[in-house]
Design a protein around this motif. Structure first.
Motif, short mmCIF file in Angstrom:
data_model
loop_
_atom_site.label_atom_id
_atom_site.label_comp_id
_atom_site.label_asym_id
_atom_site.label_seq_id
_atom_site.Cartn_x
_atom_site.Cartn_y
_atom_site.Cartn_z
N ASP A 42 5.48 -13.12 -49.58
CA ASP A 42 5.70 -11.89 -49.33
C ASP A 42 5.62 -10.88 -50.71
O ASP A 42 6.14 -9.81 -50.73
CB ASP A 42 6.94 -11.40 -48.61
N VAL A 43 4.92 -11.37 -51.79
CA VAL A 43 4.77 -10.26 -52.75
C VAL A 43 3.76 -9.51 -52.78
O VAL A 43 2.69 -9.54 -52.37
CB VAL A 43 4.33 -11.28 -54.16
N ASP A 44 4.28 -7.98 -52.72
CA ASP A 44 3.29 -7.02 -52.85
C ASP A 44 3.13 -6.50 -54.40
O ASP A 44 3.96 -6.19 -54.97
CB ASP A 44 4.09 -5.94 -52.09
N VAL A 45 2.10 -6.93 -54.68
CA VAL A 45 1.49 -6.81 -56.22
C VAL A 45 1.91 -5.21 -56.54
O VAL A 45 2.51 -5.09 -57.92
CB VAL A 45 0.28 -7.26 -56.37
N GLN A 46 1.51 -4.32 -55.88
CA GLN A 46 1.80 -3.03 -56.43
C GLN A 46 3.12 -2.45 -56.43
O GLN A 46 3.36 -1.88 -57.48
CB GLN A 46 0.84 -2.12 -55.17
N GLN A 47 3.95 -3.13 -55.59
CA GLN A 47 5.29 -2.76 -55.40
C GLN A 47 5.79 -3.50 -56.84
O GLN A 47 6.74 -2.76 -57.71
CB GLN A 47 6.03 -3.13 -54.29
N GLU A 48 5.56 -4.47 -57.18
CA GLU A 48 5.89 -5.31 -58.34
C GLU A 48 5.61 -4.46 -59.62
O GLU A 48 6.49 -4.58 -60.42
CB GLU A 48 5.54 -6.68 -58.34
N ARG A 49 4.34 -4.11 -59.65
CA ARG A 49 3.78 -3.48 -60.75
C ARG A 49 4.61 -2.21 -60.90
O ARG A 49 4.99 -1.80 -61.98
CB ARG A 49 2.43 -3.19 -60.75
N ASN A 50 4.87 -1.50 -60.09
CA ASN A 50 5.66 -0.19 -60.01
C ASN A 50 7.25 -0.57 -60.47
O ASN A 50 7.74 0.20 -61.25
CB ASN A 50 5.71 0.49 -58.56
N ALA A 51 7.82 -1.54 -59.97
CA ALA A 51 9.08 -1.96 -60.36
C ALA A 51 9.04 -2.41 -61.90
O ALA A 51 10.14 -1.97 -62.41
CB ALA A 51 9.74 -3.09 -59.59
N PHE A 52 8.08 -2.98 -62.32
CA PHE A 52 8.00 -3.42 -63.56
C PHE A 52 7.93 -2.35 -64.50
O PHE A 52 8.64 -2.32 -65.84
CB PHE A 52 6.72 -4.64 -63.78
N LEU A 53 7.01 -1.40 -64.21
CA LEU A 53 6.85 -0.09 -65.25
C LEU A 53 7.99 0.58 -65.10
O LEU A 53 8.57 1.13 -66.01
CB LEU A 53 5.65 0.67 -64.43
N ASP A 54 8.95 0.80 -63.91
CA ASP A 54 9.84 1.79 -63.87
C ASP A 54 11.09 1.03 -64.62
O ASP A 54 11.93 1.74 -65.57
CB ASP A 54 10.52 1.76 -62.34
N THR A 55 11.27 -0.25 -64.52
CA THR A 55 12.30 -0.80 -65.39
C THR A 55 11.97 -1.04 -66.98
O THR A 55 12.89 -0.87 -67.72
CB THR A 55 12.39 -2.31 -64.76
N GLY A 56 10.32 -0.84 -67.34
CA GLY A 56 10.21 -1.00 -68.70
C GLY A 56 10.71 0.26 -69.28
O GLY A 56 10.99 0.52 -70.43
N MET A 57 10.16 1.51 -68.44
CA MET A 57 10.50 2.73 -68.86
C MET A 57 12.15 3.04 -69.09
O MET A 57 12.28 3.51 -70.05
CB MET A 57 10.08 3.81 -67.89
N ARG A 58 12.93 2.43 -68.20
CA ARG A 58 14.16 2.61 -68.40
C ARG A 58 14.81 1.86 -69.45
O ARG A 58 15.73 2.36 -70.24
CB ARG A 58 15.14 2.21 -66.98
N TYR A 59 14.07 0.67 -69.65
CA TYR A 59 14.53 -0.42 -70.99
C TYR A 59 14.21 0.58 -72.03
O TYR A 59 15.15 0.71 -73.07
CB TYR A 59 13.55 -1.68 -70.99
#
Length: 134
Positions: free
Chosen positions: A93-110
């Motif tokens: 059930d991995v949605d690659v686009q959702q995962e990329r967006n979550a990764f980018l969002d978390t990276g920016m917050r980091y």
């Protein structure tokens, strides 16, 4: 006057550690995007921070220097993500686009957290040096 670094940067340090943990989880999701039966995971940041704050205010006392210090447990905050896309038939059930967006969002917050801590440390250095130089 003693300076408490835990009060100065403790909360933000814990937040950075949690964001790092979340990026590792999301990277695992992306790495397993084609693994049959793999279920996407995520970290409940609010729950993990609440747990970290609880541990900070309810410190365990040790009676011996050899006792292991308690550390924040992020495993309690790891959960399976609710899928936003239909099952493709292989149970993944991995949605690659959702995962990329979550990764980018978390990276920016980091990155914002790093910049914030950098500003606090610069301010502390300025206070210690009496406002001379940087």
């Amino acid at each position: 006057m003693a300076i408490s670094f835990d009060k100065l940067v403790g909360f933000h340090h814990k937040a950075l550690n949690l964001r790092n943990d979340r990026m590792e989880i999301i990277a695992g999701n992306l790495a397993n995007a084609n693994t049959p039966g793999y279920k996407a995971k995520d970290l409940d940041f609010k729950q993990a921070m609440a747990s970290a704050n609880y541990e900070r205010t309810h410190k365990l006392t040790t009676t011996d220097s050899k006792h292991i210090k308690a550390q924040m447990q992020t495993n309690e905050a790891i959960m399976y993500r609710s899928p936003l896309q239909p099952d493709t038939g292989d149970g993944n059930d991995v949605d690659v686009q959702q995962e990329r967006n979550a990764f980018l969002d978390t990276g920016m917050r980091y990155q914002v957290g790093i910049e914030f801590l950098n500003g606090k440390i610069k301010g502390l250095k300025k206070a210690i040096s009496g406002g001379q130089g940087s």
